[in-house]
Design a protein around this motif. Structure first.
Motif, PDB file in Angstrom:
ATOM      1  N   VAL A  96       0.873  -1.173   0.000  1.00 27.89           N
ATOM      2  CA  VAL A  96       0.000   0.000   0.000  1.00 27.89           C
ATOM      3  C   VAL A  96       0.905   1.216   0.000  1.00 27.89           C
ATOM      4  N   TYR A  97       0.545   2.206  -0.798  1.00 28.08           N
ATOM      5  CA  TYR A  97       1.452   3.327  -0.979  1.00 28.08           C
ATOM      6  C   TYR A  97       0.700   4.641  -1.030  1.00 28.08           C
ATOM      7  N   MET A  98       1.446   5.723  -0.799  1.00 28.79           N
ATOM      8  CA  MET A  98       0.910   7.064  -0.988  1.00 28.79           C
ATOM      9  C   MET A  98       2.044   7.948  -1.459  1.00 28.79           C
ATOM     10  N   TYR A  99       1.703   8.964  -2.236  1.00 29.97           N
ATOM     11  CA  TYR A  99       2.710   9.931  -2.628  1.00 29.97           C
ATOM     12  C   TYR A  99       2.094  11.273  -2.934  1.00 29.97           C
ATOM     13  N   GLY A 100       2.903  12.300  -2.826  1.00 28.70           N
ATOM     14  CA  GLY A 100       2.501  13.651  -3.188  1.00 28.70           C
ATOM     15  C   GLY A 100       3.485  14.184  -4.210  1.00 28.70           C
ATOM     16  N   ASN A 101       2.948  14.698  -5.306  1.00 33.75           N
ATOM     17  CA  ASN A 101       3.821  15.151  -6.392  1.00 33.75           C
ATOM     18  C   ASN A 101       3.873  16.671  -6.501  1.00 33.75           C
ATOM     19  N   GLY A 102       3.346  17.327  -5.507  1.00 38.33           N
ATOM     20  CA  GLY A 102       3.356  18.780  -5.512  1.00 38.33           C
ATOM     21  C   GLY A 102       2.029  19.384  -5.909  1.00 38.33           C
ATOM     22  N   SER A 103       1.176  18.580  -6.525  1.00 41.63           N
ATOM     23  CA  SER A 103      -0.132  19.096  -6.900  1.00 41.63           C
ATOM     24  C   SER A 103      -1.273  18.196  -6.446  1.00 41.63           C
ATOM     25  N   SER A 104      -0.991  16.940  -6.214  1.00 41.76           N
ATOM     26  CA  SER A 104      -2.048  16.028  -5.768  1.00 41.76           C
ATOM     27  C   SER A 104      -1.469  14.952  -4.871  1.00 41.76           C
ATOM     28  N   ALA A 105      -2.370  14.397  -4.032  1.00 42.09           N
ATOM     29  CA  ALA A 105      -2.007  13.282  -3.154  1.00 42.09           C
ATOM     30  C   ALA A 105      -2.656  12.022  -3.707  1.00 42.09           C
ATOM     31  N   VAL A 106      -1.870  10.952  -3.795  1.00 44.55           N
ATOM     32  CA  VAL A 106      -2.323   9.714  -4.422  1.00 44.55           C
ATOM     33  C   VAL A 106      -2.068   8.552  -3.487  1.00 44.55           C
ATOM     34  N   SER A 107      -2.988   7.610  -3.471  1.00 44.79           N
ATOM     35  CA  SER A 107      -2.793   6.404  -2.671  1.00 44.79           C
ATOM     36  C   SER A 107      -3.319   5.208  -3.440  1.00 44.79           C
ATOM     37  N   GLY A 108      -2.711   4.057  -3.233  1.00 52.38           N
ATOM     38  CA  GLY A 108      -3.142   2.845  -3.908  1.00 52.38           C
ATOM     39  C   GLY A 108      -2.584   1.618  -3.218  1.00 52.38           C
ATOM     40  N   ILE A 124      10.136  15.186  -8.313  1.00 53.73           N
ATOM     41  CA  ILE A 124       9.004  14.343  -8.728  1.00 53.73           C
ATOM     42  C   ILE A 124       7.994  14.153  -7.602  1.00 53.73           C
ATOM     43  N   ASN A 125       8.381  13.502  -6.525  1.00 55.76           N
ATOM     44  CA  ASN A 125       7.437  13.304  -5.426  1.00 55.76           C
ATOM     45  C   ASN A 125       8.134  12.878  -4.151  1.00 55.76           C
ATOM     46  N   THR A 126       7.357  12.885  -3.066  1.00 58.26           N
ATOM     47  CA  THR A 126       7.770  12.231  -1.837  1.00 58.26           C
ATOM     48  C   THR A 126       6.748  11.133  -1.584  1.00 58.26           C
ATOM     49  N   ASN A 127       7.205   9.970  -1.154  1.00 57.47           N
ATOM     50  CA  ASN A 127       6.294   8.841  -1.065  1.00 57.47           C
ATOM     51  C   ASN A 127       6.604   7.963   0.125  1.00 57.47           C
ATOM     52  N   ALA A 128       5.614   7.205   0.538  1.00 56.58           N
ATOM     53  CA  ALA A 128       5.767   6.239   1.626  1.00 56.58           C
ATOM     54  C   ALA A 128       4.913   5.029   1.299  1.00 56.58           C
ATOM     55  N   SER A 129       5.403   3.873   1.657  1.00 59.04           N
ATOM     56  CA  SER A 129       4.609   2.678   1.436  1.00 59.04           C
ATOM     57  C   SER A 129       4.910   1.639   2.503  1.00 59.04           C
ATOM     58  N   ALA A 130       3.947   0.799   2.718  1.00 59.76           N
ATOM     59  CA  ALA A 130       4.107  -0.352   3.594  1.00 59.76           C
ATOM     60  C   ALA A 130       3.935  -1.600   2.746  1.00 59.76           C
ATOM     61  N   ALA A 131       4.837  -2.533   2.892  1.00 54.89           N
ATOM     62  CA  ALA A 131       4.784  -3.738   2.066  1.00 54.89           C
ATOM     63  C   ALA A 131       4.926  -4.981   2.944  1.00 54.89           C
ATOM     64  N   ARG A 132       4.543  -6.101   2.393  1.00 57.58           N
ATOM     65  CA  ARG A 132       4.641  -7.382   3.107  1.00 57.58           C
ATOM     66  C   ARG A 132       5.167  -8.432   2.155  1.00 57.58           C
ATOM     67  N   TRP A 133       6.173  -9.145   2.614  1.00 55.46           N
ATOM     68  CA  TRP A 133       6.644 -10.314   1.886  1.00 55.46           C
ATOM     69  C   TRP A 133       5.884 -11.511   2.445  1.00 55.46           C
TER      70      TRP A 133
END
Lengths: 164, 182
Positions: A63-75, A124-133
């Motif tokens: 699961v991730y999120m990022y901001g590119n300076g104009s919008s916030a996105v998550s997926g 480009i952006n700042t982003n954060a995500s959490a992942a699981r193996w």
């Protein structure tokens, strides 16, 4: 003062490479931290991470999120074959990217492995995500790969062990 | 990871927190901070502004992602004369609940190298109420000089309050039991 974070291995690329592989990782720490300062050999690229050579089609969830300076996105997705360490942002031929990846309880065999990634590409952006193996195996090797274009000269990737 | 220096603001406050004469013997730097400013005009938050080596040249750039508990937004800034933790989640202000401080960390890889300096920031403002702000920042200082000093100051307030603090750590890469290829 004893250090809680111990350097395990590092590389500074003297020539372009598609991957950097950490192996023979000792199981004596609690967590691991990767610090990735990539530069592209040409164009742009994505940084991906795989554990113990596992590239199975549904081996990772993220699961991730990022901001590119104009919008916030998550997926999110539960069927990745790799962990994308810098969601929504490619590294470039400029030295402007820093990615930190924390891998918790990496040597435990009673749980899937949780990963927190922080990616930063100031243009480009700042982003954060959490992942699981999706594996209870202890992590003994990590492949840090470049997708699309290779890691270029001057790329620095370091692995640290974090003590409990 | 080794502690280089801790700065704790005393009575009367301080206009800034400064780390100087930073040794070039580490690989990366990390600052962990706890800040409260004297901003009192409006709002429970304050931003934080960062400069390296005292440079005010327009060479700083950021991308920010922030959330306030009900929505998220993103901000781009630069080239600018400072590297900003904008969107007001760098610190709490004097209008926030007493004894609350904003907290965060700043990670600077290869700070003593000869390439541009990238920065990773995670930060949150604290307030015992429904509204608070947290966020992340990607920063860049387009300067190839080694970082030897870091200045941290409020964006809107004029002082950091007593008990504000920041600690500078050095991280040294190396070999210690794992193999790497190439």
């Amino acid at each position: 003062m004893p250090s809680a974070m111990t350097a395990l291995a590092t590389t500074t690329l003297a020539s372009a490479s598609a991957t950097v592989t950490f192996s023979s990782i000792p199981g004596t720490y609690r967590d691991l931290r990767l610090v990735i300062v990539p530069v592209a050999s040409t164009g742009t690229g994505d940084v991906k991470i795989n554990f113990n050579g596992d590239t199975g089609a549904s081996s990772y969830a993220q699961v991730y999120m990022y901001g590119n300076g104009s919008s916030a996105v998550s997926g999110s997705a539960t069927n990745f074959a790799t962990i994308y360490a810098s969601a929504g942002a490619t590294f470039t031929t400029a030295f402007e990217t820093v990615i930190t990846t924390d891998i918790f309880d990496y040597a435990q065999t009673d749980k899937h492995k949780t990963v927190l990634c922080r990616g930063n590409v100031a243009s480009i952006n700042t982003n954060a995500s959490a992942a699981r193996w999706v594996s209870t195996s202890a992590i003994t090797s990590i492949v840090v790969g470049a997708q699309t274009n290779n890691f270029g000269v001057g790329t620095v990737i370091s692995l640290y062990g974090v003590s409990a | 990871m080794k502690l280089i220096q801790t700065v704790t603001v005393g009575a009367g406050g301080a206009a800034s927190i400064d780390f100087t004469s930073i040794p070039g013997t580490y690989t990366d730097l990390m600052i962990v901070y706890s800040l409260r400013s004297n901003r009192s005009a409006s709002g429970t938050t304050d931003g934080a502004l960062i400069r390296f080596n005292g440079s005010s040249a327009a060479a700083y750039q950021t991308r920010t992602l922030a959330g306030n508990g009900s929505s998220a937004n993103s901000l781009a800034d630069g080239p600018s004369s400072t590297l900003g933790i904008y969107n007001y989640f760098g610190a709490t202000s004097d209008l926030a609940t007493a004894n609350t401080f904003g907290n965060g960390s700043i990670y600077i890889p290869n700070y003593a190298g000869s390439t541009n300096k990238s920065v990773s920031i995670d930060s949150v403002n604290e307030n015992n109420a429904t509204a608070t702000l947290g966020g992340i920042v990607a920063g860049l200082w387009a300067n190839t000089s080694a970082i030897t000093s870091i200045n941290l100051r409020p964006e809107a307030g004029t002082l950091y309050n007593q008990h504000s603090s920041a600690s500078l750590y050095g991280i040294l890469k190396g070999s210690g039991g794992a193999s790497v290829t190439p």
